[in-house]
Design a protein around this motif. Structure first.
Motif, PDB file in Angstrom:
ATOM      1  N   ALA A  16       9.386   6.257   4.184  1.00 18.81           N
ATOM      2  CA  ALA A  16       9.037   7.557   4.765  1.00 18.81           C
ATOM      3  C   ALA A  16       8.504   7.439   6.188  1.00 18.81           C
ATOM      4  O   ALA A  16       8.794   8.284   7.033  1.00 18.81           O
ATOM      5  N   MET A  17       7.753   6.393   6.472  1.00 16.31           N
ATOM      6  CA  MET A  17       7.161   6.246   7.799  1.00 16.31           C
ATOM      7  C   MET A  17       8.211   5.850   8.831  1.00 16.31           C
ATOM      8  O   MET A  17       8.105   6.224   9.990  1.00 16.31           O
ATOM      9  N   GLY A  18       9.193   5.070   8.448  1.00 13.72           N
ATOM     10  CA  GLY A  18      10.236   4.672   9.387  1.00 13.72           C
ATOM     11  C   GLY A  18       9.802   3.558  10.325  1.00 13.72           C
ATOM     12  O   GLY A  18      10.459   2.544  10.428  1.00 13.72           O
ATOM     13  N   ASP A  19       8.697   3.739  11.003  1.00 12.99           N
ATOM     14  CA  ASP A  19       8.162   2.710  11.896  1.00 12.99           C
ATOM     15  C   ASP A  19       7.326   1.730  11.091  1.00 12.99           C
ATOM     16  O   ASP A  19       7.111   1.903   9.893  1.00 12.99           O
ATOM     17  N   SER A  20       6.806   0.722  11.780  1.00 13.98           N
ATOM     18  CA  SER A  20       5.958  -0.260  11.096  1.00 13.98           C
ATOM     19  C   SER A  20       4.621   0.370  10.703  1.00 13.98           C
ATOM     20  O   SER A  20       4.131   1.285  11.365  1.00 13.98           O
ATOM     21  N   VAL A  21       4.078  -0.117   9.595  1.00 20.55           N
ATOM     22  CA  VAL A  21       2.805   0.390   9.073  1.00 20.55           C
ATOM     23  C   VAL A  21       1.857  -0.800   8.934  1.00 20.55           C
ATOM     24  O   VAL A  21       2.219  -1.830   8.367  1.00 20.55           O
ATOM     25  N   GLU A  22       0.653  -0.617   9.444  1.00 20.39           N
ATOM     26  CA  GLU A  22      -0.340  -1.698   9.381  1.00 20.39           C
ATOM     27  C   GLU A  22      -0.715  -2.010   7.940  1.00 20.39           C
ATOM     28  O   GLU A  22      -0.824  -1.107   7.103  1.00 20.39           O
ATOM     29  N   LEU A  23      -0.934  -3.292   7.677  1.00 23.39           N
ATOM     30  CA  LEU A  23      -1.316  -3.736   6.337  1.00 23.39           C
ATOM     31  C   LEU A  23      -2.573  -3.013   5.868  1.00 23.39           C
ATOM     32  O   LEU A  23      -2.647  -2.587   4.714  1.00 23.39           O
ATOM     33  N   SER A  24      -3.532  -2.839   6.758  1.00 19.27           N
ATOM     34  CA  SER A  24      -4.791  -2.178   6.383  1.00 19.27           C
ATOM     35  C   SER A  24      -4.556  -0.744   5.916  1.00 19.27           C
ATOM     36  O   SER A  24      -5.202  -0.269   4.983  1.00 19.27           O
ATOM     37  N   LYS A  25      -3.599  -0.057   6.528  1.00 24.36           N
ATOM     38  CA  LYS A  25      -3.304   1.326   6.134  1.00 24.36           C
ATOM     39  C   LYS A  25      -2.598   1.371   4.780  1.00 24.36           C
ATOM     40  O   LYS A  25      -2.853   2.263   3.979  1.00 24.36           O
ATOM     41  N   ILE A  26      -1.719   0.408   4.552  1.00 24.75           N
ATOM     42  CA  ILE A  26      -1.048   0.343   3.243  1.00 24.75           C
ATOM     43  C   ILE A  26      -2.087   0.082   2.158  1.00 24.75           C
ATOM     44  O   ILE A  26      -2.101   0.756   1.124  1.00 24.75           O
ATOM     45  N   ALA A  27      -2.969  -0.879   2.401  1.00 21.50           N
ATOM     46  CA  ALA A  27      -4.019  -1.212   1.429  1.00 21.50           C
ATOM     47  C   ALA A  27      -4.919  -0.008   1.166  1.00 21.50           C
ATOM     48  O   ALA A  27      -5.249   0.289   0.009  1.00 21.50           O
ATOM     49  N   ALA A  28      -5.288   0.689   2.215  1.00 22.62           N
ATOM     50  CA  ALA A  28      -6.161   1.860   2.061  1.00 22.62           C
ATOM     51  C   ALA A  28      -5.460   2.958   1.258  1.00 22.62           C
ATOM     52  O   ALA A  28      -6.080   3.602   0.402  1.00 22.62           O
ATOM     53  N   ALA A  29      -4.168   3.162   1.534  1.00 24.23           N
ATOM     54  CA  ALA A  29      -3.428   4.197   0.806  1.00 24.23           C
ATOM     55  C   ALA A  29      -3.336   3.878  -0.683  1.00 24.23           C
ATOM     56  O   ALA A  29      -3.406   4.770  -1.528  1.00 24.23           O
ATOM     57  N   GLU A  31      -5.484   1.943  -2.230  1.00 20.86           N
ATOM     58  CA  GLU A  31      -6.854   1.688  -2.682  1.00 20.86           C
ATOM     59  C   GLU A  31      -6.979   0.303  -3.316  1.00 20.86           C
ATOM     60  O   GLU A  31      -7.522   0.143  -4.413  1.00 20.86           O
ATOM     61  N   ILE A  32      -6.433  -0.685  -2.598  1.00 23.60           N
ATOM     62  CA  ILE A  32      -6.509  -2.085  -3.029  1.00 23.60           C
ATOM     63  C   ILE A  32      -6.874  -2.940  -1.819  1.00 23.60           C
ATOM     64  O   ILE A  32      -6.900  -2.453  -0.683  1.00 23.60           O
ATOM     65  N   SER A  33      -7.146  -4.217  -2.056  1.00 20.41           N
ATOM     66  CA  SER A  33      -7.502  -5.116  -0.950  1.00 20.41           C
ATOM     67  C   SER A  33      -6.262  -5.438  -0.121  1.00 20.41           C
ATOM     68  O   SER A  33      -5.124  -5.309  -0.591  1.00 20.41           O
ATOM     69  N   GLU A  34      -6.480  -5.898   1.106  1.00 17.64           N
ATOM     70  CA  GLU A  34      -5.361  -6.281   1.964  1.00 17.64           C
ATOM     71  C   GLU A  34      -4.613  -7.469   1.382  1.00 17.64           C
ATOM     72  O   GLU A  34      -3.385  -7.548   1.501  1.00 17.64           O
ATOM     73  N   ASP A  35      -5.335  -8.404   0.743  1.00 21.56           N
ATOM     74  CA  ASP A  35      -4.668  -9.550   0.114  1.00 21.56           C
ATOM     75  C   ASP A  35      -3.721  -9.092  -0.990  1.00 21.56           C
ATOM     76  O   ASP A  35      -2.598  -9.586  -1.100  1.00 21.56           O
ATOM     77  N   ASP A  36      -4.193  -8.153  -1.823  1.00 23.76           N
ATOM     78  CA  ASP A  36      -3.334  -7.634  -2.893  1.00 23.76           C
ATOM     79  C   ASP A  36      -2.132  -6.884  -2.301  1.00 23.76           C
ATOM     80  O   ASP A  36      -1.009  -7.017  -2.793  1.00 23.76           O
ATOM     81  N   ALA A  37      -2.366  -6.122  -1.250  1.00 17.89           N
ATOM     82  CA  ALA A  37      -1.274  -5.381  -0.600  1.00 17.89           C
ATOM     83  C   ALA A  37      -0.243  -6.357  -0.048  1.00 17.89           C
ATOM     84  O   ALA A  37       0.969  -6.140  -0.195  1.00 17.89           O
TER      85      ALA A  37
END
Length: 189
Positions: A16-29, A31-37
């Motif tokens: 849906a985003m099309g462009d690159s998405v930061e790992l931190s934003k994926i993790a926040a969305a 609701e998991i840690s960045e390592d898990d993401a």
């Protein structure tokens, strides 16, 4: 959530985003840690690496993007080279015919003839290159005057607007009556 649900969520986000998405934003969305993401993205990337997939996930400086594999570019280029077929709705065609026969004409004049707003239709016609701004009316607010383009002439196979079919008084009266009936029908709904 199960791992498959997280993978589906990451896939949906990246698509849906099309462009690159930061790992931190994926993790926040999620609701998991960045390592898990990162682990979920790695699993998803492994799935896309299969020969049967035309997609891949790439990492760009701590961000991730879903994109097409280079091996599929040939097919994308073939599609991109195909001319786009634009469908003209009745509303757009009505607006275009008013511009063609009344040019130069303002949006307000077109709306007065049609009896409804036509801003969207005018924007579409400008986007398609069938009409363009040909000047400004010397009146308060200096409204834009619209006229047809060479692309209009090409599309409709005429050398000039003088070659357009002429309308006799009976046809004009019939069109006016149909338009009034349409407006009345819409008012009754």
């Amino acid at each position: 959530m199960r791992i498959e649900e997280y993978e589906a969520a990451v896939e949906a986000i990246l698509f849906a985003m099309g462009d690159s998405v930061e790992l931190s934003k994926i993790a926040a969305a999620l609701e998991i840690s960045e390592d898990d993401a990162r682990r979920i993205i790695d699993r998803l990337s492994d799935r896309y690496r299969a020969d049967s997939s035309g997609l891949q996930i790439i990492e760009l400086d701590g961000s991730y993007q879903l994109c097409t594999k280079v091996s599929q570019y040939e097919y994308l280029i073939r599609i991109a080279k195909q001319p786009k077929r634009r469908a003209l709705t009745d509303v757009v065609l009505e607006t275009l015919s008013i511009v063609a026969y009344k040019q130069p004409v303002t949006r307000v004049e077109i709306e007065k003839i049609r009896g409804v707003s036509c801003e969207h239709a005018i924007n579409r016609l400008v986007e398609y290159g069938l009409i363009r701004e040909v000047g400004r009316l010397d009146a308060p607010g200096r409204p834009i005057l619209f006229g047809t383009t060479e692309e209009f002439l090409r599309c409709f196979g005429v050398q000039s607007t003088d070659d357009l079919p002429s309308l006799d008084a009976d046809q004009v009266e019939e069109f006016k009556q149909e338009a009034q009936e349409e407006v009345q029908l819409k008012l009754n709904l």
